[in-house]
Design an enzyme around this catalytic site. Structure first.
Site, PDB file in Angstrom:
ATOM      1  CB  SER A 142      -0.902   0.022   1.239  1.00  0.00           C
ATOM      2  OG  SER A 142      -1.595   1.248   1.368  1.00  0.00           O
ATOM      3  CE1 TYR A 156      -4.415  -2.340   5.008  1.00  0.00           C
ATOM      4  CE2 TYR A 156      -3.365  -0.247   4.489  1.00  0.00           C
ATOM      5  CZ  TYR A 156      -4.028  -1.392   4.073  1.00  0.00           C
ATOM      6  OH  TYR A 156      -4.276  -1.592   2.740  1.00  0.00           O
TER       7      TYR A 156
END
Length: 269
Positions: A142, A156
């Site tokens: 990401s 995350y």
């Protein structure tokens, strides 16, 4: 040597980026192994791809939060006589709230799915790729792995940063063996991810130019791994964000992260 019909294993294949990988790789002539928790969605997708592309699809439902799942997947592949040429480590989700707002079981499951499972699957499938002289591994990371970690969704960005560094090392270790490895680092992507994390209302306030479709992300990711690019950020806006943040003093970057995270993260329980 590139096989005539490569076999791709896609985790988290039931929706979003995973389903887009399945559709695009099937269109490119790959056979597929699809895994996720939702067997009904996998079976529906398998039927679609067989009807459209005559793709041989093996459905192996697994919950990667189970520490035994990677070994069980590898055993099932052996039982079916399947040799994986492309590994798409895509399974993932967000865990809303601050670090201490979730119990340890939730964090342990999250780390198992986003960090341990992709690492173990690469470890189990890489030797066969090296032996055959051909392989592709895409670890779906990401843009969050390139910028300061925000408040909320605490683990995350950390797991995505790990996947980026892991992919770089694997790429360096294996490129001479015919195995390309790429960390694919999308930014905001249209999928059900934000519905699951209960941030859809906040996400809908983000400007449209910040978003890419899952299809665009996958198309660019496939091209990047074929080029041998170890880390790839799809979208010019996302690449600009990464460059600007890297040029900022850390204190300024952290301040911006704190300000912007309030717009799209759930920082409470």
């Amino acid at each position: 040597m590139t096989p005539s019909r490569p076999l791709s294993l896609i985790t988290g294949a039931s929706s979003g980026i995973g389903a887009a990988f399945a559709r695009q790789l099937a269109a490119l002539g790959h056979d597929l192994v699809l895994t996720a928790r939702r067997a009904d969605r996998l079976e529906t997708l398998a039927a679609e791809l067989f009807g459209q592309h005559d793709t041989k699809v093996t459905v192996l439902p697994h919950d990667l939060a189970n520490p035994a799942a990677p070994q069980e997947l590898a055993d099932a592949l052996d039982q079916h006589g399947l040799q994986v040429d492309w590994l798409i480590n895509n399974a993932g989700y967000g865990l809303p709230g601050s670090f201490d707002a979730n119990d340890w079981t939730a964090h342990a499951d999250f780390l198992q799915v986003l960090l341990t499972a992709p690492t173990e699957l690469a470890w189990r499938l890489l030797p066969g790729m090296r032996q055959r002289g051909y392989g592709r591994i895409i670890n779906v990371a990401s843009l969050a792995g390139h910028v300061p970690g925000p408040a909320g969704h605490t683990l995350y960005a950390a797991t995505k940063a790990y996947l980026i560094k892991f992919s770089q090392s694997l790429a360096l270790e294996n490129h001479t063996a015919g195995v390309n490895v790429c960390a694919l680092c999308p930014g905001f992507t249209w999928s059900e991810f934000h519905d699951i994390t209960r941030t859809r209302d906040k996400m809908n306030k983000m400007p449209g130019f910040m978003w890419l479709s899952a299809e665009d992300v996958v198309h660019q990711g496939i091209a990047a791994v074929e080029r041998g690019q170890a880390v790839y950020i799809p979208g010019r806006v996302n690449r600009t964000i990464k460059t600007v943040v890297q040029l900022m003093p850390d204190r300024l970057a952290m301040w911006l992260s704190a300000r912007e995270s309030k717009r799209y993260r759930n920082t409470s329980a």
